[in-house]
Motif scaffolding. Structure first.
Motif, short mmCIF file in Angstrom:
data_model
loop_
_atom_site.label_atom_id
_atom_site.label_comp_id
_atom_site.label_asym_id
_atom_site.label_seq_id
_atom_site.Cartn_x
_atom_site.Cartn_y
_atom_site.Cartn_z
N UNK A 1 -11.84 1.91 -3.28
CA UNK A 1 -12.64 3.12 -3.22
C UNK A 1 -13.14 3.46 -4.62
N UNK A 2 -14.33 4.00 -4.71
CA UNK A 2 -14.95 4.31 -6.00
C UNK A 2 -15.30 5.79 -6.03
N UNK A 3 -14.81 6.50 -7.04
CA UNK A 3 -15.17 7.91 -7.20
C UNK A 3 -15.44 8.18 -8.68
N UNK B 1 -18.90 9.35 -4.51
CA UNK B 1 -17.76 8.60 -4.00
C UNK B 1 -18.25 7.59 -2.97
N UNK B 2 -17.56 6.45 -2.92
CA UNK B 2 -17.97 5.38 -2.01
C UNK B 2 -16.73 4.67 -1.50
N UNK C 1 -11.48 11.54 6.02
CA UNK C 1 -11.29 10.44 6.95
C UNK C 1 -9.85 9.99 6.88
N UNK C 2 -9.46 9.09 7.75
CA UNK C 2 -8.08 8.63 7.80
C UNK C 2 -7.91 7.37 6.97
N UNK C 3 -6.93 7.34 6.01
CA UNK C 3 -6.82 6.23 5.08
C UNK C 3 -6.13 5.02 5.65
N UNK D 1 -12.25 -1.87 1.72
CA UNK D 1 -11.39 -0.93 2.44
C UNK D 1 -12.15 -0.25 3.57
N UNK D 2 -11.41 0.15 4.59
CA UNK D 2 -12.03 0.80 5.74
C UNK D 2 -11.98 2.32 5.64
#
Length: 288
Positions: A241-243, A23-24, A281-283, A29-30
């Motif tokens: 996001x990449x998963x 996952x990345x 983490x916080x989205x 995105x933060x």
């Protein structure tokens, strides 16, 4: 380099499987709102949506509820439906009815033994995808629950037009975030050498299918395939996001095989090393 990954080998539902995952955050995105599960017999990707932390919480709830099923007991399709129902109720409790209600996609592959035959069970809700590569045949198993997919089905736009359509990120079904939460299911007999890919649209939105196929058909481990796919998504722009999760069937039933070496017809590669995924983490806001 991925934010986190996990790999392993196990016997599950008469299928000896090896898997990898990555996952990345992506390049734009933060916060990473994707969550994933790689505990046999379940391999799942959930892509959260909604503002005010809702997306990450929703995807984490999906992983938590399905994670309750991997306790060593026999898994059934009814169990999958029950986990979806429970997760949907918990996610609904997060929402205030506003336009940014919490929700998540769910795409999963499960191994099951039915009448002494090993099967892949595929479940899809939203636009996260499941692909299969088997004996040189590459196909998308899941069907996107999205506005652009419906437009393509009606012949109103082409596949190329769908890739740049202003509504390409709008989904028509999700877990939470709306009234429609019925998944699609597929039951597929497993064959040695099968590779199944479960991914969020951070991969499929950046990398064309022929490139995905080339990676899945390359002579590398599932973990190396995952890392290569993430690299391609980043090279394509990394806008989301990449998963990715890749699961490979090394053997079916009582076939004689050494995990990681591959039976006749399966790819041959080295064992993968176990590592662990990122911390929560916080989205950020994930509106289309």
């Amino acid at each position: 380099m991925s934010d986190g990954h996990r790999a392993g080998t196990a016997v599950s539902g008469r299928i000896t499987v090896e898997w990898g995952s990555a996952t990345h955050l992506g390049l734009v995105r933060s916060i990473n709102e994707d969550s994933f599960l790689t505990t046999p017999p379940l391999f799942l990707v959930a892509d959260g949506m909604g503002g005010h932390d809702a997306g990450e919480v929703a995807s984490a709830i999906a992983v938590e509820e399905f994670g309750r099923l991997v306790d060593g007991s026999t898994l059934t399709i009814e169990d999958l439906g029950s986990a979806l129902h429970t997760a949907a109720g918990r996610i609904d409790d997060l929402s205030d009815g506003g336009p940014l209600s919490a929700g998540t996609t769910v795409a999963l592959v499960a191994t099951m033994e039915i009448d002494e035959v090993g099967y892949w069970v595929v479940l899809n809700l939203g636009d996260s995808r499941v692909y299969r590569d088997s004996e040189g045949i590459f196909e998308q198993i899941s069907v996107d629950h999205s506005v652009v997919q419906e437009l393509m089905d009606r012949g109103e736009i082409t596949e190329d037009e769908a890739k740049v359509h202003p509504y390409r990120h709008m989904i028509t079904r999700a877990l939470g975030a709306g009234p429609e939460s019925d998944p699609d299911y597929w039951l597929i007999p497993a064959e040695p050498g099968d590779r199944l890919l479960v991914c969020s649209d951070g991969l499929s939105g950046e990398v064309p299918d022929p490139s995905i196929q080339r990676v899945l058909e390359s002579d590398v481990s599932p973990q190396d395939a995952c890392d290569a796919l993430v690299d391609l998504a980043l090279a394509g722009g990394g806008h989301d996001n990449i998963t990715v999760v890749v699961v490979e069937a090394l053997a079916i039933g009582d076939e004689d095989t050494v995990p990681g070496s591959g039976p006749t017809g399966a790819r041959r590669h080295a064992d993968s090393e176990d590592t662990w995924p990122r911390s929560p983490a916080t989205p950020e806001d994930d509106r289309p």
